[in-house]
Design an enzyme around this catalytic site. Structure first.
Site, short mmCIF file in Angstrom:
data_model
loop_
_atom_site.label_atom_id
_atom_site.label_comp_id
_atom_site.label_asym_id
_atom_site.label_seq_id
_atom_site.Cartn_x
_atom_site.Cartn_y
_atom_site.Cartn_z
N GLY B 43 22.09 72.57 -36.91
CA GLY B 43 20.81 72.77 -36.24
C GLY B 43 20.91 74.00 -35.34
O GLY B 43 21.80 74.83 -35.51
N ALA B 45 21.92 74.48 -32.26
CA ALA B 45 23.17 74.66 -31.54
C ALA B 45 24.32 74.97 -32.49
O ALA B 45 25.08 75.92 -32.28
CB ALA B 45 23.49 73.41 -30.71
N GLY B 46 24.43 74.19 -33.56
CA GLY B 46 25.54 74.37 -34.48
C GLY B 46 25.49 75.69 -35.24
O GLY B 46 26.49 76.41 -35.32
N HIS B 267 7.96 60.26 -26.46
CA HIS B 267 6.99 61.37 -26.47
C HIS B 267 5.57 60.82 -26.51
O HIS B 267 5.26 59.97 -27.34
CB HIS B 267 7.25 62.25 -27.69
CG HIS B 267 6.61 63.60 -27.60
ND1 HIS B 267 5.25 63.76 -27.60
CD2 HIS B 267 7.13 64.84 -27.50
CE1 HIS B 267 4.98 65.04 -27.50
NE2 HIS B 267 6.10 65.72 -27.45
N SER B 285 2.43 67.98 -31.57
CA SER B 285 3.03 68.82 -30.52
C SER B 285 2.38 68.65 -29.15
O SER B 285 1.17 68.52 -29.02
CB SER B 285 2.91 70.28 -30.92
OG SER B 285 3.20 71.10 -29.82
N ARG B 338 6.39 64.46 -20.03
CA ARG B 338 6.26 63.48 -21.10
C ARG B 338 6.42 62.03 -20.65
O ARG B 338 5.69 61.16 -21.09
CB ARG B 338 7.30 63.79 -22.18
CG ARG B 338 6.97 65.07 -22.89
CD ARG B 338 8.03 65.47 -23.86
NE ARG B 338 7.60 66.68 -24.56
CZ ARG B 338 8.34 67.34 -25.41
NH1 ARG B 338 9.56 66.93 -25.68
NH2 ARG B 338 7.88 68.42 -26.00
N HIS B 409 11.58 60.07 -29.25
CA HIS B 409 11.59 61.44 -29.70
C HIS B 409 12.91 62.17 -29.49
O HIS B 409 13.33 62.95 -30.32
CB HIS B 409 10.48 62.18 -28.94
CG HIS B 409 10.35 63.63 -29.29
ND1 HIS B 409 10.18 64.04 -30.59
CD2 HIS B 409 10.36 64.75 -28.54
CE1 HIS B 409 10.09 65.37 -30.60
NE2 HIS B 409 10.22 65.82 -29.39
N ARG B 443 13.43 65.24 -20.48
CA ARG B 443 13.43 66.64 -20.89
C ARG B 443 12.02 67.19 -20.88
O ARG B 443 11.09 66.52 -21.33
CB ARG B 443 14.02 66.77 -22.29
CG ARG B 443 14.05 68.19 -22.80
CD ARG B 443 14.74 68.31 -24.14
NE ARG B 443 14.05 67.62 -25.21
CZ ARG B 443 12.92 68.05 -25.78
NH1 ARG B 443 12.34 69.16 -25.37
NH2 ARG B 443 12.36 67.36 -26.76
#
Lengths: 262, 647
Positions: B43, B45-46, B267, B285, B338, B409, B443
């Site tokens: 993803g 980060a990876g 979410h 979204s 959220r 989420h 987050r």
């Protein structure tokens, strides 16, 4: 709703495949196509509780039409009957009660079957590895707003970049051509100033790799555009052809130095 | 007892990262060639980390669970990515992005990490633009911004409703470039099943080849887990079907501690659940809250009529609608964070004002925005989201308000990491959603993409060198070491055991049941009684699973049922730890809402005196009670306040 399903079963890449018929009843119209297959698989497990049984293998992941993993050929059409839709976003309400539905994997020389409805699309990764990028390393780049881009160009680049790499274009094409997929990536970068610098090398490298991997040629039937779940336009193919011929004529020989595209 | 050393550099907040980089160990180019790194997950980060390591000259092996790195679930992120560029000249700064993120996380994140995140965010935007990511632009040719929850500035960069896709494809293209150049080797359709530890350090992994069923061994000097979150423990979530917690959980069983497992983000804007057969939930979204207004009927009778289909929402006049977010939180209105928005929706539905056939939905209405801006503007901004909604729900959101309800989420909790993103196992790093590091108890929108890419492009490439700096004389590892034999034998045993049970229940039936326990008792509202019940219920379900699960198919072929069973056996342990963590935390903060701890008007009541810390869990063995350690959170540079989105 009630359905008769004719599904392609194939133990592995080398085994002989065949169609198996399954009956499903009591399917809600709001159920998605993949959820219908989930129900069938769970039924296979439960109904054959003491027999050795194997569920039907199919690729899927995000189930919201963006990862490009799902890849079913339904009643002769990649991703099924609904225009601009991946299988995971297709719902059973698009079918009639009592329908017989035929489900096959993508069929193309470059996409061998792995098992049942799952195919190997690694060839797409290899095309990208051949040149589907800007050769920039992490760090040392200018401020984002130092590279202004005309809004129209950015929008067209985004239209092309929306490709999800599912391979429906290849599955739809009678020649199993990957032109729509490759041209979408070539176009995205050709339209942007960041991509222009390597544009000539990129298009040559990607087209060469596409040919090498056994994808067919384009004969302008536009089946790819008609079946693309993201409505990627064949204008991209025209743009790629232009880029290709122009680069063929003007490309200066570059010494292979391990860097750069190709 | 293991000492938790967060390794936060000394000095003023704004200078910590610079100071770290100035003093860290580096590895020279000739030595980089001798060092191997395994990256699990592709993803944001990876892929970003693997590409960067490859560019730097390390030998990189990447394991990818799907058929291509481009499928990773980062691709599904819709709304955008934050950065403090302050292009709109509306008062943004690195400090403000840092502050909003810390506050948004309800003061349960580490100050130094969050500041670094805000600090490198601008570089991410520069990097992505240079890669050719087609961000939205103004007619001037410059980048466009929009707003997200929990912020009073416009700092979110976006690419239509497909920002995650475009950023992932950017990282994927950088990764592909390195694969093409031979610096990175990609192993696709591989699932990591264990970390191999030699002399106390992570030196490799065991993975199952999902096509042949073979167990494969990979060795390296360091291992990076970028394997995402564990939201699928709830069965229904917005995560992709293959997203799972196994890599992190198996590292945890090997000694990597797990931080704040109870911190889960629910979410607020997802398409409501519609049937038992449902396999996943679809997110709409958060950016929709820029223009959409959230409401329920003011009168219960109206809500009831709507549920029965006797009344349409469009028939209700303004005076009969309750825009409850605007009413309760005038300063932030529909753009509250959220956790706040989700709880408010639950509160209204629980009180009997919910809509939809189930009564578990609220409206997200664009009628005002369409009147103000015109349908074409709304279409340009959210066209693909509206289309997706229409396909799923079979209703036209341009004419009828959308129906939404909260859904699982994102998981803020994850593997505990220090400032260098290193877990408690030396040589094992965790990045992106797999770690716990930056989001505290909640987050903010458009911050996950920021964190994934920050970790991958700009943090790990530095910090991993500090680790590898003294590994240059360590020769390449052979996968014939007894530690590999042992790890592989264990996994083989697990697989044989699972396939040998031959019970009566499908894997999914157990997963669904676990999901119900988690959602009902470890979900949006939690209390001591429910959580205690959840712990017992999960333990019982686990026993039942090992007695009665039926795993069909063969182990030496593609076998989705076996894959699911292996993941579920880990979820059945992780779920219990989540309940334990939620039970111990006697306060409400961010996404963790304990019903016993709320103010009179239903707001979360934090307890800073007793719980201003990271809860860090140590695995003690199968069916043993885990031990909790504490990393105190010291806020040196900001004042810890009660979150207030009202004024």
């Amino acid at each position: 709703m009630k359905f008769t399903l004719k599904i392609w079963r194939q133990e592995n890449a080398k085994a002989q495949g065949r169609f198996e018929t399954y009956q499903l009843d009591n399917i809600s119209a709001d159920c998605s196509f993949l959820e219908m297959l989930d129900i069938l698989n769970e039924k296979l497990v439960n109904d054959n509780i003491s027999l050795p049984v194997d569920t039907i293998t199919f690729d899927h992941d995000c189930r919201e039409g963006i990862c490009g993993m799902c890849s079913l050929y339904i009643n002769g059409r990649p991703h099924g009957p609904e225009q601009g839709t991946t299988v995971c976003q297709l719902h059973m309400r698009r079918f009639n009660d009592g329908d017989t539905i035929t489900i096959e994997p993508w069929r193309a020389k470059a996409f061998p079957v792995i098992k049942d409805l799952m195919v190997d699309r690694n060839a797409f990764d290899k095309i990208i590895q051949a040149g589907g990028f800007v050769s920039v390393s992490t760090g040392g780049v200018p401020d984002a707003n130092a590279i202004p881009v005309r809004k129209e160009d950015a929008d067209l680049a985004m239209d092309a970049a929306a490709c999800i790499g599912c391979g429906a274009c290849v599955a739809a094409c009678k020649n199993a051509s990957a032109m729509l997929f490759v041209s979408a990536k070539v176009s995205q970068f050709a339209l942007l100033p960041q991509g222009k610098i390597e544009a000539k090398e990129r298009v040559q490298a990607m087209v060469a790799k596409m040919d090498e991997l056994g994808f067919g040629n384009c004969t302008n039937t536009y089946a790819c555009e008609a079946e693309c779940p993201k409505n990627i336009s064949v204008e991209n193919i025209a743009r790629m052809n232009r880029e290709f011929f122009f680069s063929k004529l003007t490309l200066a020989k570059r010494e292979s130095n391990g860097g750069g595209v190709g | 007892m293991t000492q938790l050393n967060s390794k936060i550099p000394q000095g003023p907040l704004a200078e910590k990262w610079t100071s770290y980089k100035t003093h860290q160990k580096l590895v020279n180019p000739a030595n980089k060639r001798k060092l191997d790194i395994i990256v699990v997950g592709t993803g944001l980060a990876g892929a970003a980390a693997a590409a960067s390591f490859g560019e730097m000259g390390f030998n990189v092996k990447v394991l990818c669970i799907s058929d291509s790195p481009r499928r990773a679930h980062s691709i599904a992120a819709q709304g955008g990515i934050n950065a403090a560029k302050n292009y709109p000249n509306d008062g943004d700064s690195v400090y403000r992005l840092f502050y909003d993120t810390i506050k948004g996380g309800d003061y349960r994140a580490r100050e130094a990490n969050v500041y670094r995140l805000a600090e490198v965010a601008n570089s991410i935007i520069d990097q992505c633009v240079a890669q050719g990511v087609p961000f939205a632009r103004e007619y001037s040719g410059y980048l466009d911004n929009r707003s997200f929850g929990g912020a009073q500035v416009s700092r979110t960069f976006y690419a239509r409703g497909q920002t995650g896709q475009q950023l992932l494809l950017g990282a994927y293209s950088a990764l592909s470039k390195e694969i093409g150049r031979g610096h990175v080797e990609l192993f696709h359709r591989r699932e990591m099943l264990d970390v191999v530890i030699i002399d106390g350090r992570a030196r490799g992994v065991i993975a199952r080849n999902l096509v042949t069923g073979e167990l494969e061994r990979y060795a390296a000097h360091a291992v990076v887990l970028a394997t995402g979150g564990y939201g699928n423990v709830y069965f229904l979530s917005t995560n992709a079907m293959n997203s799972n917690g196994s890599a992190a959980w198996r590292a945890h069983r090997k000694g990597a501690m797990f931080a704040n497992p109870a911190f889960v983000q629910i979410h607020p804007t997802c398409i409501p659940v519609h049937g038992d057969y449902q396999s996943k939930l679809t997110l709409m979204s958060e950016s929709l809250r820029n223009d959409g207004r959230i409401w329920v009927p003011k009168k219960k009778e109206d809500a009831e009529k709507i549920r029965k289909g006797q009344l349409k929402p469009t028939q209700l006049g303004e005076e009969d609608r309750d825009y409850y977010l605007e009413r309760r939180y005038p300063a932030f209105g529909n753009l509250v964070p959220r956790d706040v928005a989700s709880r408010a929706a639950k509160e209204r539905c629980d009180a009997g004002f919910g809509v939809g056939t189930t009564g578990l939905a609220v409206y997200l209405d664009f009628a005002d925005a369409i009147k103000r801006l015109g349908k074409h503007v709304i279409e340009a901004r959210y066209g693909n989201l509206f289309q997706m909604y229409e396909k799923i729900v079979d209703d036209n959101p341009y004419e009828m308000p959308m129906m939404i309800y909260p859904a699982v989420h994102y998981t803020m909790g994850g593997l505990w990491v220090d400032y260098e993103l290193q877990t408690t196992i030396p040589g094992l790093f965790a990045a992106g959603e797999a770690n716990f590091s930056d989001h505290g108890a909640n987050r903010l929108g458009a911050s996950a993409l920021m964190q994934g890419l920050a970790d991958g492009y700009f943090v790990l490439p530095y910090t991993i060198q500090n680790y590898l700096g003294d590994q240059i004389s360590v020769a390449r590892f052979k996968t014939t070491a007894p530690e590999f034999d042992e790890a592989e034998k264990n996994i083989r045993g697990q697989i044989d055991r699972l396939m040998g049970i031959n019970g009566k229940r499908s894997v999914d039936s157990f997963h669904r049941q676990l999901g119900h326990i988690m959602w009902d008792m470890v979900g949006m509202g939690r209390n001591a009684e429910g959580l205690k019940k959840a712990v017992t219920a999960i333990q019982e379900l686990r026993k039942e699973f090992w007695k009665d699960v039926k795993v069909t198919g063969k182990k030496d072929n593609v076998n989705n049922e076996l894959e699911k069973a292996l993941r579920l056996m880990d979820f059945l342990e992780l779920g219990e730890l989540m309940a334990r963590d939620a039970l111990h935390r006697e306060e409400s903060c961010g996404g963790h809402f304990r019903e016993e701890h709320q103010t009179q008007d239903g707001e979360a009541k934090r307890n800073d005196d007793d719980f201003k810390y990271v809860g860090v869990w140590e695995y003690k063995g199968e069916n043993q009670e885990p031990t909790m350690h504490v990393e105190p959170l010291n806020y040196e540079f900001i004042e810890v306040k009660t979150r207030n989105y009202k004024e």
